[in-house]
Design a protein around this motif. Structure first.
Motif, PDB file in Angstrom:
ATOM      1  N   GLN A 135       0.764  -1.195  -0.011  1.00 17.74           N
ATOM      2  CA  GLN A 135      -0.076   0.045   0.060  1.00 17.74           C
ATOM      3  C   GLN A 135       0.871   1.380   0.058  1.00 17.74           C
ATOM      4  O   GLN A 135       0.566   2.305  -0.811  1.00 17.74           O
ATOM      5  CB  GLN A 135      -1.013   0.115   1.240  1.00 17.74           C
ATOM      6  N   GLU A 136       1.964   1.326   0.742  1.00 15.83           N
ATOM      7  CA  GLU A 136       2.868   2.545   0.895  1.00 15.83           C
ATOM      8  C   GLU A 136       3.484   2.670  -0.509  1.00 15.83           C
ATOM      9  O   GLU A 136       3.509   3.797  -0.763  1.00 15.83           O
ATOM     10  CB  GLU A 136       3.833   1.938   2.070  1.00 15.83           C
ATOM     11  N   VAL A 139       0.846   4.404  -3.003  1.00 21.95           N
ATOM     12  CA  VAL A 139       0.816   5.686  -2.510  1.00 21.95           C
ATOM     13  C   VAL A 139       1.948   6.526  -3.051  1.00 21.95           C
ATOM     14  O   VAL A 139       1.708   7.575  -3.760  1.00 21.95           O
ATOM     15  CB  VAL A 139       0.363   5.856  -1.087  1.00 21.95           C
ATOM     16  N   GLN A 140       3.280   6.132  -2.777  1.00 26.03           N
ATOM     17  CA  GLN A 140       4.310   6.916  -2.953  1.00 26.03           C
ATOM     18  C   GLN A 140       4.209   7.000  -4.584  1.00 26.03           C
ATOM     19  O   GLN A 140       4.750   8.066  -5.201  1.00 26.03           O
ATOM     20  CB  GLN A 140       5.783   5.879  -2.650  1.00 26.03           C
ATOM     21  N   LEU A 143       1.768   9.451  -5.837  1.00 26.15           N
ATOM     22  CA  LEU A 143       2.132  10.790  -5.439  1.00 26.15           C
ATOM     23  C   LEU A 143       3.309  11.227  -6.335  1.00 26.15           C
ATOM     24  O   LEU A 143       3.341  12.400  -6.585  1.00 26.15           O
ATOM     25  CB  LEU A 143       2.513  11.072  -3.776  1.00 26.15           C
ATOM     26  N   LEU A 154      -2.678  19.446  -1.656  1.00 25.28           N
ATOM     27  CA  LEU A 154      -3.370  18.177  -0.920  1.00 25.28           C
ATOM     28  C   LEU A 154      -2.777  18.396   0.599  1.00 25.28           C
ATOM     29  O   LEU A 154      -3.682  17.834   1.399  1.00 25.28           O
ATOM     30  CB  LEU A 154      -3.113  17.083  -1.722  1.00 25.28           C
ATOM     31  N   TYR A 183      -9.198  21.013  -6.092  1.00 26.08           N
ATOM     32  CA  TYR A 183     -10.212  19.999  -6.976  1.00 26.08           C
ATOM     33  C   TYR A 183      -9.151  19.311  -8.085  1.00 26.08           C
ATOM     34  O   TYR A 183      -9.415  18.156  -8.280  1.00 26.08           O
ATOM     35  CB  TYR A 183     -11.279  20.687  -7.739  1.00 26.08           C
ATOM     36  N   LEU A 186      -6.897  16.602  -6.261  1.00 28.29           N
ATOM     37  CA  LEU A 186      -7.692  15.606  -5.566  1.00 28.29           C
ATOM     38  C   LEU A 186      -8.235  14.660  -7.066  1.00 28.29           C
ATOM     39  O   LEU A 186      -8.102  13.418  -6.763  1.00 28.29           O
ATOM     40  CB  LEU A 186      -9.060  16.034  -5.250  1.00 28.29           C
ATOM     41  N   LEU A 189      -4.858  12.894  -7.938  1.00 28.62           N
ATOM     42  CA  LEU A 189      -4.656  11.865  -6.806  1.00 28.62           C
ATOM     43  C   LEU A 189      -5.389  10.649  -6.963  1.00 28.62           C
ATOM     44  O   LEU A 189      -4.926   9.447  -6.774  1.00 28.62           O
ATOM     45  CB  LEU A 189      -4.796  12.326  -5.415  1.00 28.62           C
ATOM     46  N   ARG A 190      -6.626  10.755  -7.173  1.00 25.25           N
ATOM     47  CA  ARG A 190      -7.679   9.666  -7.495  1.00 25.25           C
ATOM     48  C   ARG A 190      -7.145   9.116  -8.568  1.00 25.25           C
ATOM     49  O   ARG A 190      -7.283   7.569  -8.712  1.00 25.25           O
ATOM     50  CB  ARG A 190      -9.181  10.354  -7.748  1.00 25.25           C
ATOM     51  N   LEU A 193      -4.010   6.831  -8.118  1.00 25.56           N
ATOM     52  CA  LEU A 193      -4.189   5.920  -7.194  1.00 25.56           C
ATOM     53  C   LEU A 193      -5.003   4.745  -7.916  1.00 25.56           C
ATOM     54  O   LEU A 193      -4.677   3.405  -7.990  1.00 25.56           O
ATOM     55  CB  LEU A 193      -5.087   6.140  -6.104  1.00 25.56           C
ATOM     56  N   ARG A 194      -5.903   5.131  -9.110  1.00 30.16           N
ATOM     57  CA  ARG A 194      -6.687   4.390  -9.862  1.00 30.16           C
ATOM     58  C   ARG A 194      -5.733   3.220 -10.770  1.00 30.16           C
ATOM     59  O   ARG A 194      -6.076   2.252 -11.069  1.00 30.16           O
ATOM     60  CB  ARG A 194      -7.778   4.952 -10.341  1.00 30.16           C
TER      61      ARG A 194
END
Lengths: 198, 162
Positions: A135-136, A139-140, A143, A154, A183, A186, A189-190, A193-194
């Motif tokens: 997971q880490e 996310v890294q 980002l 963010l 906005y 966000l 980021l979404r 991650l997707r």
């Protein structure tokens, strides 16, 4: 509930005023306490905006030297952390301008980007150990794909939990700009991650 | 369900997390999410993204805080040592201004006497007195202005955060 809100806001403003008084006097004990208290938050913010841990360490120290030198300019009417982040941000911008005098800095131009380097294998935090490695890393990696200008808003909004008005003060931009960056950040980021790690 | 409804729901999902939405909008969104799998997924993804961001750990370098505290203390000491010199400089400036103002009538008389003795027109020795009196003051004012504008530029960006 409104009573509790009033109580906490009074408490906070009392604290901000007491910080302002201490900074005016360049109280070394107060500075020691502030460094300890805000160390992690300031460092995290600097890593997000510079995209580099070593550089963030240098800016971390420079920021506190500036706090000492310019402490009398903090009036205690706003949150101390907002003022602290504004100082840190401007140091980064000054450095970026001196490095590339002809171009805009990465905090105003998302195309001029430093990749984010968060990992430090030698120094894992307790939270680092608790979170699953997968997971880490995800996310890294996500980002890293977000421009610094969006990473910055963010972190200020969702990690530091600053109000949009406070963010506008830190970033020296209008409220509408803060919102539009939030906005877009966000959404970025979404999407990052997707898509998962590259 | 129309494309506009989904677009509205998407907007509200982001707005709710960024700046908050009204009770009526929240109720409308909740009702829409119950019926729409796509928008429910989007809301879940958004929450997941923010949760990930909030729990993201950045290890803090060992010793950085104590190194910084040490540097800050050194700098504070430097500033403290410089403080008496600055105070002495201001004191000297103040004394010299007081002396200048107090001696002005005597200097005026001196210029007048010298002008008459040298047979200079009145305008010339008056101008001489004016220059003697104003040039150092103008120079000091220029230095002070430059110094304060430099400080102002620095203060400007620092105070923007407050």
């Amino acid at each position: 509930m409104p009573g509790a809100t009033l109580f906490f806001s009074t408490l906070m403003s009392d604290e901000a005023r007491s910080i302002a008084r201490g900074l005016e006097k360049r109280d070394p004990h107060l500075l020691d306490r502030l460094i300890e208290r805000y160390q992690y938050r300031l460092f995290r913010y600097l890593v997000y905006v510079t995209g580099n841990r070593e550089r963030a360490e240098d800016f971390f120290q420079e920021t506190w030297i500036r706090v000492l030198e310019r402490g009398h300019q903090y009036d205690g009417k706003s949150k101390f952390e907002a003022w602290l982040f504004a100082i840190a941000r401007h140091l980064v911008i000054d450095w970026q301008r001196s490095k590339k005098p002809q171009s805009l800095d990465t905090l105003t131009d998302p195309d001029q980007e430093h990749p984010l380097q968060l990992a430090n294998e030698d120094d894992p935090s307790p939270l680092h150990q608790v979170l699953s490695q997968e997971q880490e890393e995800n996310v890294q990696a996500s980002l890293e794909r977000i421009p610094a200008i969006y990473r910055e808003v963010l972190v200020l909004r969702f990690q530091e939990e600053l109000q949009i008005e406070e963010m506008a003060g830190v970033l020296s931009v209008p409220l509408s700009t803060v919102k539009s960056r939030l906005y877009r950040g966000l959404q970025a980021l979404r999407e990052a991650l997707r898509r998962g790690p590259a | 369900m129309s494309r506009r409804t989904h677009a509205r729901a998407e907007e509200l999902i982001a707005e709710e997390r960024v700046e908050g939405i009204s009770q009526a909008e929240r109720e409308w969104l909740a009702a829409h999410i119950e019926e729409c799998m796509l928008c429910a997924d989007l809301a879940r993804q958004t929450d997941q993204a923010l949760r990930s961001l909030r729990t993201m750990a950045i290890p803090f370098p060992r010793g950085l805080a104590s190194r910084t505290q040490f540097r800050v203390r050194l700098r504070a000491q430097e500033l403290r040592e410089r403080e008496p010199k600055r105070r002495a400089l201001w004191l000297a400036c103040g004394v010299s201004w007081i002396f200048g103002a107090a001696s002005a009538p005597y200097v005026w008389s001196l210029f007048q006497w010298f002008g008459q003795r040298a047979g200079l027109p009145k305008l010339v020795w008056e101008l001489g007195f004016g220059l003697w009196w104003t040039i150092p003051a103008l120079f000091a004012a220029a230095v002070l202005l430059m110094e304060s504008s430099r400080k102002g530029e620095q203060a400007d960006w620092i105070s923007q955060g407050s």
